[in-house]
Design an enzyme around this catalytic site. Structure first.
Site: not given
Length: 253
Positions: A14, A149, A153, A179, A181, A183
Site C-alpha cells: 500500500i 491487530y 487500529k 482499507p 482486503i 491484495l
C-alpha cells in the site's frame, strides 16, 4: 512550489502505491521504510525528485530525525502519511507478551511519533499541514484471529480523532484511511496463517473474504492511494478527525 510528502512503509504494498500516486499528483515523496533499498527503489521509480529514507517507526528519535532529514533535503513538509504497520494472526488467548508489545510499538506508538514529528514541523512552518494515518476495517469492527491487530487500529482511530481536535487550531488536519482486503504480501501472510490454523488450503480464507465484498473484487493499493490522494489535496481541507472506509463494501458506517 512543489509540495513534499513523507510516506512511511513506502517500500512495498500500500505504501508504494500511495507514494506512486502522490508523485503523480506532483509531490516530491520521501519514501521511508525499514528496508532502505526498497525505499530507494520506489523513489527512483516514481521520480519527481523523490528520495528513499531508512526509518524504524517504533523509535521516537528516528521518526523525528526522518522529518529533520526530509526538511534539510527539501526545505519543507506538507503531508505526512503514517502508513507503516504490521499484522499478527493469533487468538487473543494465545497472544504472546512480546508479540503484543511489538505490534503496539509499531502500529500505535509509531503513529503517535509520526503525528508528533509532523505536527512539530508544521507548527514551525506556520502554514498548517496534513497528517494521514493507516487505520483498517479492523479499526471499525474487530476481526477474528486479528484481535490484537484490531485493537491497534481501534487505537489509531482514537488517536486520529483526538489529535485532529488538538491540532485544528494550527490548521493541521488529521485523518485516516481504512482499507479492506488489499491484495498485498500482508494479506498473503494472513491467509497463510489462517490456512494453518483452520487446516484449509492456501487462498481459501482470502477468497472467502473477497466473496463478501459488495463490489466483487479484492482491493488494490491504487484503491487506497486514490483516497490518500484526496486527503492530501486542498479539496479535503474541511475534513478532519475522520477514519474513512475504502473497502469495496464490507463495513457500512
Amino acid at each position: 512550489m512543489v509540495k513534499v510528502a513523507v510516506v512511511t512503509g513506502g517500500g512495498q504494498g500500500i505504501g508504494a502505491g500511495i507514494a506512486k500516486q502522490l508523485a503523480s499528483d506532483g509531490f516530491t515523496v520521501a519514501v521511508a521504510d525499514l528496508n532502505k533499498d526498497n525505499a530507494a527503489k520506489v523513489a527512483t521509480e516514481i521520480g519527481n525528485h523523490s528520495k528513499g529514507y531508512y526509518v524504524d517507526i517504533s523509535s521516537h528519535d528516528e521518526m523525528f530525525k526522518l522529518v529533520d532529514d526530509v526538511v534539510n533535503d527539501f526545505g519543507q513538509l506538507d503531508v505526512f502519511v503514517n502508513n507503516a504497520g504490521i499484522a499478527q494472526i493469533a487468538a487473543i488467548v494465545d497472544a504472546k507478551p512480546e508479540d503484543i508489545t511489538k505490534i503496539f510499538n509499531i502500529n500505535v506508538n509509531g503513529t503517535i511519533y509520526g503525528i508528533q514529528a509532523a505536527a512539530q514541523q508544521f507548527k514551525k512552518q506556520g502554514k498548517g499541514g496534513k497528517i494521514i494515518n493507516a487505520c483498517s476495517i479492523a479499526g471499525h469492527q474487530a476481526v477474528e484471529l486479528l484481535g490484537i491487530y484490531s485493537a491497534t487500529k481501534f487505537a489509531v482511530r482514537g488517536i486520529t480523532q483526538a489529535s485532529a481536535k488538538e491540532l485544528a487550531k494550527d490548521k493541521i488536519t488529521v485523518n485516516a484511511y481504512c482499507p479492506g482486503i488489499v491484495l498485498t504480501p500482508m494479506w498473503d501472510q494472513i491467509d497463510a496463517a489462517m490456512a494453518k490454523i483452520y487446516d484449509r488450503p492456501l487462498g481459501e480464507t482470502k477468497q472467502e473474504y473477497i466473496d463478501g465484498i459488495a463490489l466483487g473484487r479484492g482491493e488494490e493499493p491504487a484503491d487506497v492511494a486514490n483516497l490518500v490522494s484526496f486527503l492530501a489535496d486542498e479539496k479535503s481541507n474541511y475534513i478532519t478527525g475522520q477514519s474513512i472506509l475504502v473497502d469495496g463494501g464490507i463495513n457500512y458506517v
